[in-house]
Design an enzyme around this catalytic site. Structure first.
Site, PDB file in Angstrom:
ATOM      1  N   ASN A   9     -57.154  36.565 -34.333  1.00  0.00           N
ATOM      2  CA  ASN A   9     -56.646  35.586 -35.304  1.00  0.00           C
ATOM      3  C   ASN A   9     -55.888  34.517 -34.521  1.00  0.00           C
ATOM      4  OD1 ASN A   9     -55.382  34.180 -37.331  1.00  0.00           O
ATOM      5  ND2 ASN A   9     -53.953  35.829 -37.882  1.00  0.00           N
ATOM      6  N   LYS A  11     -54.702  31.779 -35.546  1.00  0.00           N
ATOM      7  CA  LYS A  11     -53.715  31.052 -36.358  1.00  0.00           C
ATOM      8  C   LYS A  11     -53.895  29.539 -36.142  1.00  0.00           C
ATOM      9  CE  LYS A  11     -50.782  35.053 -36.012  1.00  0.00           C
ATOM     10  NZ  LYS A  11     -49.478  35.636 -36.230  1.00  0.00           N
ATOM     11  N   HIS A  99     -53.173  37.836 -45.140  1.00  0.00           N
ATOM     12  CA  HIS A  99     -52.286  37.889 -43.973  1.00  0.00           C
ATOM     13  C   HIS A  99     -50.848  37.637 -44.451  1.00  0.00           C
ATOM     14  CE1 HIS A  99     -50.370  36.899 -40.176  1.00  0.00           C
ATOM     15  NE2 HIS A  99     -51.392  37.513 -39.592  1.00  0.00           N
ATOM     16  N   GLU A 101     -48.547  35.942 -43.302  1.00  0.00           N
ATOM     17  CA  GLU A 101     -48.103  34.534 -43.257  1.00  0.00           C
ATOM     18  C   GLU A 101     -48.611  33.771 -44.477  1.00  0.00           C
ATOM     19  OE1 GLU A 101     -49.506  33.755 -39.284  1.00  0.00           O
ATOM     20  OE2 GLU A 101     -47.995  35.151 -38.532  1.00  0.00           O
ATOM     21  N   GLU A 172     -50.832  45.613 -40.764  1.00  0.00           N
ATOM     22  CA  GLU A 172     -50.009  44.770 -39.901  1.00  0.00           C
ATOM     23  C   GLU A 172     -48.553  44.815 -40.376  1.00  0.00           C
ATOM     24  OE1 GLU A 172     -52.603  41.600 -37.836  1.00  0.00           O
ATOM     25  OE2 GLU A 172     -51.868  40.758 -39.700  1.00  0.00           O
ATOM     26  N   GLY A 178     -46.007  39.028 -33.997  1.00  0.00           N
ATOM     27  CA  GLY A 178     -45.460  37.934 -33.192  1.00  0.00           C
ATOM     28  C   GLY A 178     -44.069  38.201 -32.644  1.00  0.00           C
ATOM     29  N   SER A 218     -48.347  42.539 -32.417  1.00  0.00           N
ATOM     30  CA  SER A 218     -48.002  42.596 -30.991  1.00  0.00           C
ATOM     31  C   SER A 218     -48.860  43.592 -30.211  1.00  0.00           C
ATOM     32  CB  SER A 218     -46.501  42.894 -30.814  1.00  0.00           C
ATOM     33  OG  SER A 218     -45.737  41.865 -31.410  1.00  0.00           O
TER      34      SER A 218
HETATM   35  C1  PEP Z   1     -51.411  38.628 -36.563  1.00  0.00           C
HETATM   36  O1  PEP Z   1     -50.702  37.720 -36.967  1.00  0.00           O
HETATM   37  O2  PEP Z   1     -52.439  38.947 -37.179  1.00  0.00           O
HETATM   38  C2  PEP Z   1     -50.974  39.331 -35.356  1.00  0.00           C
HETATM   39  C3  PEP Z   1     -51.356  40.553 -35.197  1.00  0.00           C
HETATM   40  O3  PEP Z   1     -50.169  38.622 -34.495  1.00  0.00           O
HETATM   41  P1  PEP Z   1     -49.587  39.132 -33.078  1.00  0.00           P
HETATM   42  O4  PEP Z   1     -50.664  39.919 -32.406  1.00  0.00           O
HETATM   43  O5  PEP Z   1     -49.234  37.882 -32.355  1.00  0.00           O
HETATM   44  O6  PEP Z   1     -48.403  39.988 -33.405  1.00  0.00           O
END
Ligand code: PEP
Length: 256
Positions: A9, A11, A99, A101, A172, A178, A218
């Site tokens: 992803n 983003k 997601h 966000e 997630e 992040g 992460s």
């Molecule tokens: C995400 O936003 O889907 C995600 C997993 O981000 P990150 O790997 O940067 O934590």
């Protein structure tokens, strides 16, 4: 056999040249994927056609191009939005829905997500459905109820056949996205097993065992192998580490 998947992803990151270099770098060094393994790139909308062209030119059959969002209506007066037929026309096969966000910054409700899920299913697309709890819910030890509600409200109205053929779940935890704070493999396995048990209760074990449940938050080259070794973790949805070939490729290599 259920699929093992690594999805990136991106983003709202990468310009045209960076996107091209990133995809070339990954495709050039991509390990041989087993028949049950898949890789999905989810770039910003404006790069999708080019990324898909690079995938087609590479001839790699198990690599797909996804989108990070879509609207639930096929067309109309929705300024700034992108519809599922538009995505399909340019070769998108997978769409990330729900997601955190999108839920947090764009106030996407359970009902709106449900409607997007239905429209994607109707269009024959693959849904990557995200769920996951915020930190305060984890601290109150209510994460199972929280995630179960997200799944029940927007996903579990689907029938077993559709769920099995068109849905990938991504757990997630918001506190891990992040932040550099990954869920431990125990925490990930516990939640993934909970989700699979919930699906088994509703759809039966055979269906539940066919659903890919990805971990996101992460996930990186250093922790992917341990996370993916958990029996109910079927790969990852990757944010930051999907933006460089040298950090994304080892995550793909960690797939079993
Ligand atoms: C995400 O936003 O889907 C995600 C997993 O981000 P990150 O790997 O940067 O934590």
């Amino acid at each position: 056999m259920r699929k093992k998947i690594v999805a990136g992803n991106w983003k709202m990151n990468t310009g045209i040249q960076d996107a091209r270099t990133l995809v070339d770098g990954i495709l050039n060094d991509l390990p041989q994927l087993a028949s049950h393994q898949q890789v999905v790139f989810c770039p910003p909308y404006i790069h999708i056609s080019r990324v898909n062209g690079q995938i087609q030119d590479s001839g790699k059959a198990q690599v797909f191009c996804g989108a990070q969002n879509c609207h639930d209506k096929a067309s109309g007066a929705f300024t700034g939005e992108i519809s599922i037929p538009m995505l399909k026309e340019i070769g998108v096969t997978h769409v990330i829905i729900g997601h955190s966000e999108r839920r947090q910054y764009f106030a996407e409700s359970h009902d709106f997500l449900k409607s997007k899920v239905d429209a994607l299913v109707e269009a024959g697309m693959q849904v990557i459905f995200c769920c996951g709890e915020p930190l305060e819910v984890r601290e109150a030890e209510s994460q199972n109820d929280f995630v179960a509600q997200q799944l029940k409200d927007s996903l579990m109205h689907l029938n077993a056949e559709v769920l099995q053929n068109q849905v990938i779940i991504a757990y997630e935890p918001i506190w891990a996205i992040g932040t550099g704070k990954t869920a431990s493999s125990n925490q990930a396995q516990e939640m993934h097993a909970f989700i699979r048990a919930l699906l088994a209760t509703h759809y039966g074990e055979d269906t539940a065992n066919e659903i890919s449940i990805l971990y996101g938050g992460s996930c990186n080259a250093a922790n992917a192998a341990e996370l993916f070794a958990c029996p109910d973790v079927d790969g990852g949805l990757i944010g930051g580490a999907a933006l460089k070939a040298e950090t994304f490729l080892p995550i793909i290599q960690a797939l079993s």
